[in-house]
Scaffold this active site. Structure first.
Site, PDB file in Angstrom:
ATOM      1  N   LEU A 266       0.842  -1.200   0.000  1.00 35.28           N
ATOM      2  CA  LEU A 266       0.000   0.000   0.000  1.00 35.28           C
ATOM      3  C   LEU A 266       0.876   1.248   0.000  1.00 35.28           C
ATOM      4  CD1 LEU A 266      -2.927   1.033   0.067  1.00 35.28           C
ATOM      5  CD2 LEU A 266      -2.628   1.322   2.517  1.00 35.28           C
ATOM      6  N   TYR A 267       2.025   1.158   0.687  1.00 34.11           N
ATOM      7  CA  TYR A 267       2.972   2.286   0.665  1.00 34.11           C
ATOM      8  C   TYR A 267       3.296   2.647  -0.789  1.00 34.11           C
ATOM      9  CZ  TYR A 267       7.448   4.706   0.788  1.00 34.11           C
ATOM     10  OH  TYR A 267       8.454   5.604   0.581  1.00 34.11           O
ATOM     11  N   ALA A 268       3.682   1.613  -1.564  1.00 31.42           N
ATOM     12  CA  ALA A 268       4.039   1.837  -2.962  1.00 31.42           C
ATOM     13  C   ALA A 268       2.854   2.403  -3.734  1.00 31.42           C
ATOM     14  CB  ALA A 268       4.497   0.526  -3.588  1.00 31.42           C
ATOM     15  N   THR A 270       0.437   4.253  -2.634  1.00 32.24           N
ATOM     16  CA  THR A 270       0.187   5.673  -2.331  1.00 32.24           C
ATOM     17  C   THR A 270       1.246   6.567  -2.983  1.00 32.24           C
ATOM     18  OG1 THR A 270       1.347   5.576  -0.194  1.00 32.24           O
ATOM     19  CG2 THR A 270      -1.052   5.231  -0.168  1.00 32.24           C
TER      20      THR A 270
END
Ligand SMILES: O=C(O)[C@H]1O[C@H](OP(=O)(O)OP(=O)(O)OC[C@H]2O[C@@H](n3ccc(=O)[nH]c3=O)[C@H](O)[C@@H]2O)[C@H](O)[C@@H](O)[C@H]1O
Length: 481
Positions: A266-268, A270
């Site tokens: 999810l980091y990637a 965002t």
């Protein structure tokens, strides 16, 4: 004089203020209620009714006053300091007022001919503090902004901000998702550039707190871009994207032309969303936008949630470390590797991106012509297996690690990163020059001086007796010297 930075963890607890106004009526109510069949005299009933009405009204009033959405603050210049109370991070910091504005202006004042005036968001973060210090050293005006959230040890963040303060950089305690604060900052200072580094970082933590990524990396970015497009003049914006946008891309080394539509965390996702959002603001409002894809940045004053940092801590404490050793099912790699990039190289890339950023073209919220839109990899170009990172740490710390080798779990990590930096080399003059061994040596020296000064002293004496003495640099941000 070097500051003492080894004190107790920071006391800036986020959102701590709310507890003070929490009503404690439960027990009172329970014990004082009259017995069920008791009929009180009318006067006593009336006074009880009055008492509870007053209590309810006070509670309602307190709730309304403390609710951020119910009390929108006016855009007017506040005379006295204001408290930021925004949902993304309940900062208890205050801002505004004549003294505060004076500090903001002084920090952002340019001290060299044709220098920039730069707002650095995330200035109390790892890359932010190094970049802010470097810009200030060469005479640019620099104002920091950071919400000092407690994702990791806030004392470390306060320590970085304290060092910046000593070199004349003020870090405003506030949130990028606070539109009034941002509007105020752009009102007070006509920033020429924004170096936007504030973000929710960390790949694996997205499994634990997914919404924090959406708040900081999506909503926070939009808030910043909104403020920038309305500012007059519009600043040029350079911001931190991530190597993680390459996700499951298997074409190596990763080039800016490769696919970025298969994020693994999810980091990637965002960060990838941020790149698309940035394009919108470039397209509609003429904002000059440069995304820098950082590859696993490490070094002194680093982030305690990153592997090299907590491996160091755990090795020294004799605790086992978990080393991911094989990708399990990856197409061409079995060794987990990272293109570890030293902080000073990253800072040079950031500064070069600011220096080469063309101007934003919009004004009054309207685009007046095409503005630059750029994306660059900032990596080291030589991936190193994580097992080798541990070997190097063992050597530098002179302690054997207790390794637990496990197959990489599906936690958002990717097996391998490797940057192709030829575009950054051509257009920014970016040339990474620090190999992992050299960079880790600097990190370990800082780590020991910061967390274990006795051990650092012992190592120094030992090195001195071997003719390899080094001068301590505790409390300094210039890690390259
Ligand atoms: O380039 C980026 O865009 C990102 O870089 C960084 O992410 P990563 O490259 O994943 O760094 P980091 O967590 O230090 O793990 C390093 C290695 O140790 C392995 N690893 C990790 C933990 C563990 O317990 N064991 C282990 O082997 C792990 O599998 C990995 O191979 C930033 O945190 C992120 O915010 C973002 O900026």
């Amino acid at each position: 004089m070097a500051p003492q930075l080894t004190g107790a963890p920071g006391s800036a607890a986020a959102g701590g203020g709310a507890a003070a106004v929490k009503p404690q009526f439960h027990h009172y109510h329970h014990h004082r209620l009259p017995p069920r069949h008791h009929h009180p005299a009318p006067a006593s009933l009336l006074s009880k009714l009055a008492f509870w009405s007053v209590c309810s009204l006070s509670l309602l009033l307190a709730f309304l006053l403390l609710s951020p959405s119910s009390a929108p603050a006016p855009r007017a210049v506040p005379d006295s300091p204001r408290r930021s109370l925004h949902a993304a991070h309940e900062s208890t910091a205050s801002w505004g007022g004549a003294a505060w504005e004076k500090k903001v202006r002084a920090s952002a004042r340019v001290r060299r001919p044709r220098g920039h005036s730069v707002l650095v968001t995330g200035a109390a973060g790892f890359v932010g503090c190094h970049a802010a210090a470097a810009l200030r050293r060469r005479g640019d005006g620099v104002l920091g902004l950071d919400n000092f959230n407690d994702y990791y040890d806030t004392a470390l963040k306060r320590g970085r901000a304290a060092l910046l303060a000593r070199s004349g950089v003020y870090v405003v305690d506030g949130d990028i998702a606070d539109p009034e604060l941002l509007a105020k900052l752009f009102d007070v200072v006509p920033f020429t550039h924004v170096l936007h580094l504030a973000a929710q970082a960390g790949v694996r933590h997205a499994l634990v707190d997914p919404m924090s990524y959406v708040r900081a990396n999506v909503a926070g970015l939009v808030a910043l871009l909104e403020a920038a497009r309305s500012a007059n003049p519009q600043p040029a914006i350079v911001w931190a994207s991530s190597s993680s946008v390459y996700g499951l891309n298997s074409h190596v080394p990763f080039s800016e032309h490769d696919r970025t539509d298969r994020p693994a965390s999810l980091y990637a996702a965002t960060k990838k969303a941020g790149e698309e959002i940035a394009h919108v603001y470039n397209h509609i409002y003429g904002l000059s936008l440069t995304a820098l894809r950082f590859f696993t940045v490490y070094g002194p004053w680093g982030r305690p949630d990153m592997a090299y940092f907590f491996f160091t801590r755990d090795i020294l404490a004799g605790r086992p470390i978990t080393v991911y050793e094989s990708a399990g099912g990856g197409s061409h790699q079995t060794t987990i590797s990272r293109d570890f990039t030293y902080i000073d190289d990253i800072v040079k890339g950031c500064v070069a991106a600011l220096d080469t950023a063309g101007r934003s073209t919009g004004s009054g919220g309207k685009k007046r012509g095409p503005a630059p839109f750029r994306t660059y990899n900032l990596g080291n170009t030589s991936p190193v297996p994580v097992t080798q990172l541990v070997d190097l740490l063992e050597k530098l710390l002179k302690v054997k690690a207790v390794r637990k080798a496990v197959k990489m779990p599906r936690n958002g990590d990717v097996p391998y990163t490797h940057a192709n930096v030829s575009l950054a080399q051509r257009e920014l003059g970016y040339r990474p020059s620090t190999d992992l061994q050299t960079g880790l040596k600097k990190f370990v020296r800082w780590y020991l001086e910061y967390y274990h000064p006795d051990l650092a002293e012992k190592q120094k004496r030992h090195a001195g007796s071997n003719g390899k003495g080094s001068r301590g640099r505790r409390g300094s941000l210039s890690s390259a010297r």
